[in-house]
Design an enzyme around this catalytic site. Sequence first.
Site, PDB file in Angstrom:
ATOM      1  N   GLY A 122       0.840  -1.200   0.000  1.00 28.32           N
ATOM      2  CA  GLY A 122       0.000   0.000   0.000  1.00 28.32           C
ATOM      3  C   GLY A 122       0.874   1.248   0.000  1.00 28.32           C
ATOM      4  O   GLY A 122       1.778   1.368   0.823  1.00 28.32           O
ATOM      5  N   GLY A 192      18.628  -9.432  23.756  1.00 32.04           N
ATOM      6  CA  GLY A 192      17.273  -8.943  23.999  1.00 32.04           C
ATOM      7  C   GLY A 192      16.312 -10.119  23.991  1.00 32.04           C
ATOM      8  O   GLY A 192      16.720 -11.285  24.059  1.00 32.04           O
ATOM      9  N   VAL A 193      15.026  -9.789  23.900  1.00 28.86           N
ATOM     10  CA  VAL A 193      13.993 -10.822  23.965  1.00 28.86           C
ATOM     11  C   VAL A 193      14.207 -11.877  22.874  1.00 28.86           C
ATOM     12  O   VAL A 193      14.228 -13.087  23.139  1.00 28.86           O
ATOM     13  CB  VAL A 193      12.602 -10.165  23.800  1.00 28.86           C
ATOM     14  CG1 VAL A 193      11.521 -11.216  23.795  1.00 28.86           C
ATOM     15  CG2 VAL A 193      12.365  -9.158  24.911  1.00 28.86           C
ATOM     16  N   GLU A 213      26.471  -9.200  23.778  1.00 29.69           N
ATOM     17  CA  GLU A 213      25.587  -8.062  24.046  1.00 29.69           C
ATOM     18  C   GLU A 213      26.425  -6.796  24.216  1.00 29.69           C
ATOM     19  O   GLU A 213      27.407  -6.790  24.952  1.00 29.69           O
ATOM     20  CB  GLU A 213      24.743  -8.341  25.301  1.00 29.69           C
ATOM     21  CG  GLU A 213      24.030  -7.148  25.900  1.00 29.69           C
ATOM     22  CD  GLU A 213      23.009  -6.487  24.986  1.00 29.69           C
ATOM     23  OE1 GLU A 213      22.234  -7.200  24.334  1.00 29.69           O
ATOM     24  OE2 GLU A 213      23.010  -5.241  24.923  1.00 29.69           O
ATOM     25  N   VAL A 248      31.068  -5.645  18.775  1.00 31.73           N
ATOM     26  CA  VAL A 248      31.368  -6.505  17.616  1.00 31.73           C
ATOM     27  C   VAL A 248      31.968  -5.621  16.528  1.00 31.73           C
ATOM     28  O   VAL A 248      31.385  -4.594  16.159  1.00 31.73           O
ATOM     29  CB  VAL A 248      30.087  -7.210  17.104  1.00 31.73           C
ATOM     30  CG1 VAL A 248      30.394  -8.061  15.872  1.00 31.73           C
ATOM     31  CG2 VAL A 248      29.486  -8.079  18.205  1.00 31.73           C
ATOM     32  N   VAL A 280      19.658  -7.586  17.072  1.00 30.37           N
ATOM     33  CA  VAL A 280      20.042  -6.328  17.725  1.00 30.37           C
ATOM     34  C   VAL A 280      18.897  -5.316  17.735  1.00 30.37           C
ATOM     35  O   VAL A 280      19.123  -4.119  17.896  1.00 30.37           O
ATOM     36  CB  VAL A 280      21.302  -5.720  17.073  1.00 30.37           C
ATOM     37  CG1 VAL A 280      22.509  -6.611  17.289  1.00 30.37           C
ATOM     38  CG2 VAL A 280      21.093  -5.444  15.576  1.00 30.37           C
ATOM     39  N   ARG A 282      14.714  -4.111  16.339  1.00 35.45           N
ATOM     40  CA  ARG A 282      13.924  -3.959  15.114  1.00 35.45           C
ATOM     41  C   ARG A 282      13.655  -2.480  14.876  1.00 35.45           C
ATOM     42  O   ARG A 282      13.611  -1.687  15.801  1.00 35.45           O
ATOM     43  CB  ARG A 282      12.604  -4.739  15.241  1.00 35.45           C
ATOM     44  CG  ARG A 282      12.830  -6.236  15.403  1.00 35.45           C
ATOM     45  CD  ARG A 282      11.541  -6.995  15.581  1.00 35.45           C
ATOM     46  NE  ARG A 282      10.646  -6.886  14.441  1.00 35.45           N
ATOM     47  CZ  ARG A 282      10.719  -7.640  13.354  1.00 35.45           C
ATOM     48  NH1 ARG A 282      11.661  -8.576  13.255  1.00 35.45           N
ATOM     49  NH2 ARG A 282       9.864  -7.489  12.363  1.00 35.45           N
ATOM     50  N   ALA A 330       3.056  -7.335  20.329  1.00 33.57           N
ATOM     51  CA  ALA A 330       1.847  -7.597  19.558  1.00 33.57           C
ATOM     52  C   ALA A 330       0.582  -7.114  20.272  1.00 33.57           C
ATOM     53  O   ALA A 330      -0.319  -6.542  19.639  1.00 33.57           O
ATOM     54  CB  ALA A 330       1.748  -9.092  19.276  1.00 33.57           C
ATOM     55  N   HIS A 454      -5.661 -22.802  45.871  1.00 38.91           N
ATOM     56  CA  HIS A 454      -4.549 -23.615  46.382  1.00 38.91           C
ATOM     57  C   HIS A 454      -4.682 -25.040  45.879  1.00 38.91           C
ATOM     58  O   HIS A 454      -5.774 -25.594  45.933  1.00 38.91           O
ATOM     59  CB  HIS A 454      -4.554 -23.626  47.915  1.00 38.91           C
ATOM     60  CG  HIS A 454      -3.522 -24.555  48.469  1.00 38.91           C
ATOM     61  ND1 HIS A 454      -2.183 -24.224  48.532  1.00 38.91           N
ATOM     62  CD2 HIS A 454      -3.615 -25.839  48.944  1.00 38.91           C
ATOM     63  CE1 HIS A 454      -1.491 -25.240  49.042  1.00 38.91           C
ATOM     64  NE2 HIS A 454      -2.344 -26.235  49.295  1.00 38.91           N
TER      65      HIS A 454
END
Length: 475
Positions: A122, A192-193, A213, A248, A280, A282, A330, A454
């Site tokens: 689009g 990261g995640v 990291e 790096v 690294v 987004r 998300a 419980h």
Amino acid sequence: MAESYDVVVIGAGPGGYVAALRAAQLGFKTACIDNFKNAAGKPSLGGTCLNVGCIPSKALLESSENFERVLHKFGAHGISVKEAAIDVPTMIARKQKIVDQFTGGIAGLFRKNKVASVHGTGVFASAGDGYTIEVRDGAKSQSLQAKNVIVATGSVPRALPFAPFDGELVLDNAGALALESTPKRLGVIGAGVIGLEMGSVWRRLGSEVTVLEALPGFLQAADEAIAKEALKVFTKDLGLVVHTGVQVTSVEKRSSFVSVAYEGGGKSQRLDVDCLIVAVGRGPNTQGLGAEQVGLKVDGRGFIEVDADCRTNLPNVYAVGDVVRGPMLAHKAMEEGVAVAERIAGQAAHVNLDHVPWVIYTSPEIAWVGRTEQSLREAGVKYRSGQFPFMANGRARALGEPTGFVKMLADADTDRILGVHIIGPFASELISEAVVAMEFDASSEDIARIVHAHPSLSEVMHEAALAVDKRTLHI
Ligand code: FAD
Ligand code: AMP
């Protein structure tokens, strides 16, 4: 003659497809444009999340965790399995089946709700009485006329300038989710995640995994106590090798391996791996959207500029999800999508970015909502902290998952809950109680006075609330 719509959504990830569904529910004539094609070259709805993100990563995490259980955890139950083996192509095929079911499901939801699903890119072509959106798909092109536009074009993986993705040796998230065999040595740049989730999958399947990291600390976005515990568990129990504070400097591809040069610990080092995942972060995806064509404002980092209500600088143009400020998650994208559709309908809607839960689906899982202890300290907020370990919880012991704890932070004067941090089994599910509590401005005493089943993991949340007032019962 271009077909006219009340709402045209660009992007069918969680932000876009949910916005389109809600707009259609509210009675708007709605179209949703998406250009994603899967590895088989077929259009596939659902964006990053369904195709190459949340869902496939969780499928692989579950497979690899089951393998880990068979190898290392079943023995304690008296279950012995001879010659346990993992067939990676079967695992990948299972993941793809789940993805295909869900992406196909969105096509079904679009049909059910009468959302016109249009494949292609689009592009804002012109603005005047509404907007003209051109949809390009190879040599084909068509135009849609829109009264309102919701941009939900998401994000793309960041590459290191000296290590472009090649789908074979240097992988982004899509590549990391599609490996057909377990690499002997796996490098991951970025703790990261995504780096930690992908590193966990392949470590459990047998790779030697080294994570590099750049930041000096580990998981700096998380609460410091959680990050400390996570580093201990991921290195000692899982066996990830983690180097923080490294720079790096080069990535060289050899015939069948990758050589990573980095500065760390005051010296130049080298890491040779069979495969390298670059995770690294987004970046927002506005490439080819034609933002400049209509004067849609994009900030210096490429995010579409929006106000608190996801309104852009253009009338009747909104943007949601990863392409705008806020956490790249998300559920945040989905809630923004719903809220924008409702605003177009003249309804009052709101998304509280302060109470968006974060989850990392490692083992143990990590989840949090609200403020970290270090951020409260830095801001000079007076707080009380309560912490309770899963070790002292019957259900966690029965599950064989005693690692981790729940930590609750509450305002020292009002007792209002300011943050809840979990590392432990099903943290992703447990965090919901904290989110609900915080949305209702609950105090730690409120949680302490609520009956929790419980034996259940939720009792650890209950005890963490009691711990704020220094009156835990089971420790
Ligand atoms: P996206 O999902 O990126 O969707 C955007 C869509 O728009 C794509 O299909 C794209 O092709 C399309 N598009 C872009 N430009 C155009 C255009 N001009 N025309 C037409 N179409 C276009 N989040 C969580 O909350 N939980 C998790 O467990 C989780 N795990 C993740 C694991 C991985 C490996 C990755 C990579 C991400 C994960 N995320 C997770 C993040 C989550 O995937 C994103 O936050 C979410 O997908 C953002 O949704 P979105 O709708 O903004 O964009
Ligand atoms: P996330 O934002 O959760 O996807 O995590 C990305 C991680 O990669 C963060 O922890 C960053 O600090 C880290 N990172 C970013 N750039 C580099 C780099 N050049 N080398 C190593 N790690 C990096």
